[in-house]
Write an enzyme that holds these catalytic residues in place. Structure first.
Site, short mmCIF file in Angstrom:
data_model
loop_
_atom_site.label_atom_id
_atom_site.label_comp_id
_atom_site.label_asym_id
_atom_site.label_seq_id
_atom_site.Cartn_x
_atom_site.Cartn_y
_atom_site.Cartn_z
N THR A 86 0.77 -1.36 0.16
CA THR A 86 0.01 0.09 0.06
C THR A 86 0.72 1.40 0.07
OG1 THR A 86 -1.88 -0.96 1.26
CG2 THR A 86 -1.80 1.27 1.44
N THR B 260 1.67 -4.71 4.06
CA THR B 260 1.51 -5.21 5.50
C THR B 260 0.84 -6.58 5.58
OG1 THR B 260 -0.57 -4.15 5.51
CG2 THR B 260 1.23 -2.90 6.45
N ASP B 261 0.24 -7.06 4.40
CA ASP B 261 -0.39 -8.30 4.88
C ASP B 261 0.54 -9.46 5.18
OD1 ASP B 261 -2.77 -7.30 4.38
OD2 ASP B 261 -2.98 -7.80 1.98
N GLN C 115 -3.50 -21.25 18.75
CA GLN C 115 -4.16 -20.22 18.00
C GLN C 115 -4.43 -18.90 18.67
OE1 GLN C 115 -7.99 -22.29 17.14
NE2 GLN C 115 -7.07 -23.94 16.08
N CYS C 116 -4.06 -18.83 19.94
CA CYS C 116 -4.17 -17.46 20.57
C CYS C 116 -3.25 -16.60 20.46
CB CYS C 116 -3.97 -17.94 22.21
SG CYS C 116 -5.46 -18.83 22.78
N ASP D 5 1.43 -6.31 -4.54
CA ASP D 5 0.91 -6.49 -3.27
C ASP D 5 1.51 -7.70 -2.46
OD1 ASP D 5 -1.38 -7.32 -1.67
OD2 ASP D 5 -2.54 -5.95 -2.46
N SER D 6 1.45 -7.58 -1.23
CA SER D 6 2.11 -8.43 -0.54
C SER D 6 1.46 -9.85 -0.55
CB SER D 6 2.82 -8.04 0.72
OG SER D 6 1.56 -8.33 1.51
N1 ASP Z 1 -2.50 -5.74 0.39
C1 ASP Z 1 -1.42 -4.70 0.87
C2 ASP Z 1 -0.26 -5.57 0.86
O1 ASP Z 1 0.12 -6.20 1.63
C3 ASP Z 1 -1.95 -4.18 1.77
C4 ASP Z 1 -0.60 -3.13 2.64
O2 ASP Z 1 0.25 -3.10 2.25
O3 ASP Z 1 -0.98 -2.57 3.80
O4 ASP Z 1 0.55 -5.47 -0.02
#
Ligand code: ASP
Length: 341
Positions: free
Chosen positions: A14, A89-90, A277-278, A57-58
């Site tokens: 992003t 971030t993903d 899972q926690c 996109d990650s």
């Molecule tokens: N879908 C985006 C990614 O992971 C989300 C992000 O960057 O926040 O590339």
């Protein structure tokens, strides 16, 4: 005075995206635009250079990118004092975890960052994240880096990469590190929490590992899971290991079909790593009757490792040419700060 030198490696996400006016969807754009939106980059008393990969996109990232990152850092390791990796971030927690294993004995900062809003938007968090990450990557004391490890810098905190997970798709503080204190708090000044940063003197030089074994799966148990699918998983050709997400402190059904699944995996020499899972806390085998089977079958406890780090660690270890016993031994041990001792 020698200025610190930081290399920015842009992979996408992003932070470098722009809205397609026709579809409304966010699409990756050229790195040059990033510089246009952050003129502050030229005001640093840090020398900055950048390398831009084809932005993705990650969600599309695979271990191939991890290896490319390792090679890029290796090629530039002597020339730079620190590295900033711009990443979506993903899957950032997976990539940061993977690099913490692949860059063995790293002695320079490798700081991942990204953003929830594109850098060109009005209220973007990307600018601040980028500027802070560069400052941390270049921060030194007595000519030594202040954060000589792989970390994630996001919003107002710096976390150890392999302790971190993305937990929020809405707020700017998208990441957390529930089982390990932050390496730094970012406010008016950056307060480094030196007790949590790994300053152990590395007696061995940094090693740049470039192999990953993808023959593993991540399996989350849930009430009502069907044995036919479990059987199919065990019959998958080439399967080496399973990261098994269990309930709470490492618990699972005590029924026969589940015990059979674990025994069959053992017979087939498929390693299982029990992770919780926690979000916070640790696997504690034997605490409840429902985790006894794991102890009885000698199945490894992931302790307080994150799922992301567990996946990356398994992929890393199976690529090292170790025997199954060696892989299982290292899975049970802390090798890169991913498990509390
Ligand atoms: N879908 C985006 C990614 O992971 C989300 C992000 O960057 O926040 O590339």
């Amino acid at each position: 005075m020698n200025l610190a030198k930081v290399l920015i490696i842009y992979t996408g996400g992003t932070i470098g995206m722009i809205k397609n006016v026709k579809t409304g969807a966010l699409e990756a754009f050229d790195f040059e635009n990033l510089k246009k939106y952050v003129p502050e980059l030229s005001r640093f008393d840090i020398t900055i250079e950048a390398i831009a990969f084809e932005p993705v996109d990650s969600a599309n990232i695979s271990p191939k990118l991890w290896i490319t990152l390792v090679s890029t850092i290796e090629q530039n390791y002597q020339k730079f004092d620190g590295f900033v990796i711009l990443h979506g971030t993903d899957t950032m927690a997976y990539s940061a975890s993977a690099l913490s294993f692949l860059l063995e004995n790293i002695q320079k900062p490798v700081i991942f960052t990204g953003s929830q809003l594109p850098i060109g938007t009005l209220r973007t968090d990307g600018k601040e994240n980028l500027i802070t990450a560069i400052e941390i990557a270049g921060a030194q004391e007595n000519n030594k880096p202040l954060v000589p490890e792989v970390a994630i810098c996001f919003q107002n905190r710096l976390f150890r990469g392999n302790r971190t997970r993305k937990y929020n798709a809405e707020y700017f503080d998208a990441f957390e590190s529930p089982n390990y204190s932050e390496l730094a708090e970012i406010g008016i000044s950056i307060k480094y929490n030196k007790k949590t940063i790994n300053y152990s003197p590395h007696t061995k030089p940094v090693r740049f590992h470039k192999k990953i074994n993808e023959n593993i799966i991540l399996l989350k148990i849930f009430p009502g899971m069907s044995t036919k699918f479990l059987k199919a998983i065990l019959n998958t050709e080439g399967l080496k290991g399973i990261v098994l997400e269990t309930y709470g402190a490492g618990n699972a059904p005590t029924e026969e079909w589940f015990a059979d699944f674990l025994k069959n995996a053992k017979d087939k020499k498929i390693s299982i790593l029990n992770v919780s899972q926690c979000n916070a806390g640790s696997v504690n085998l034997g605490l409840y009757e429902t985790s006894r089977i794991f102890l009885d079958l000698n199945i490894i406890s992931g302790k307080d490792i994150t799922t992301e780090a567990a996946v990356a660690k398994m992929m890393f270890l199976f690529a090292q040419g170790f025997s199954n016993e060696q892989v299982e031994y290292y899975l049970s041990q802390n090798i890169a700060g991913e498990i509390s001792i």
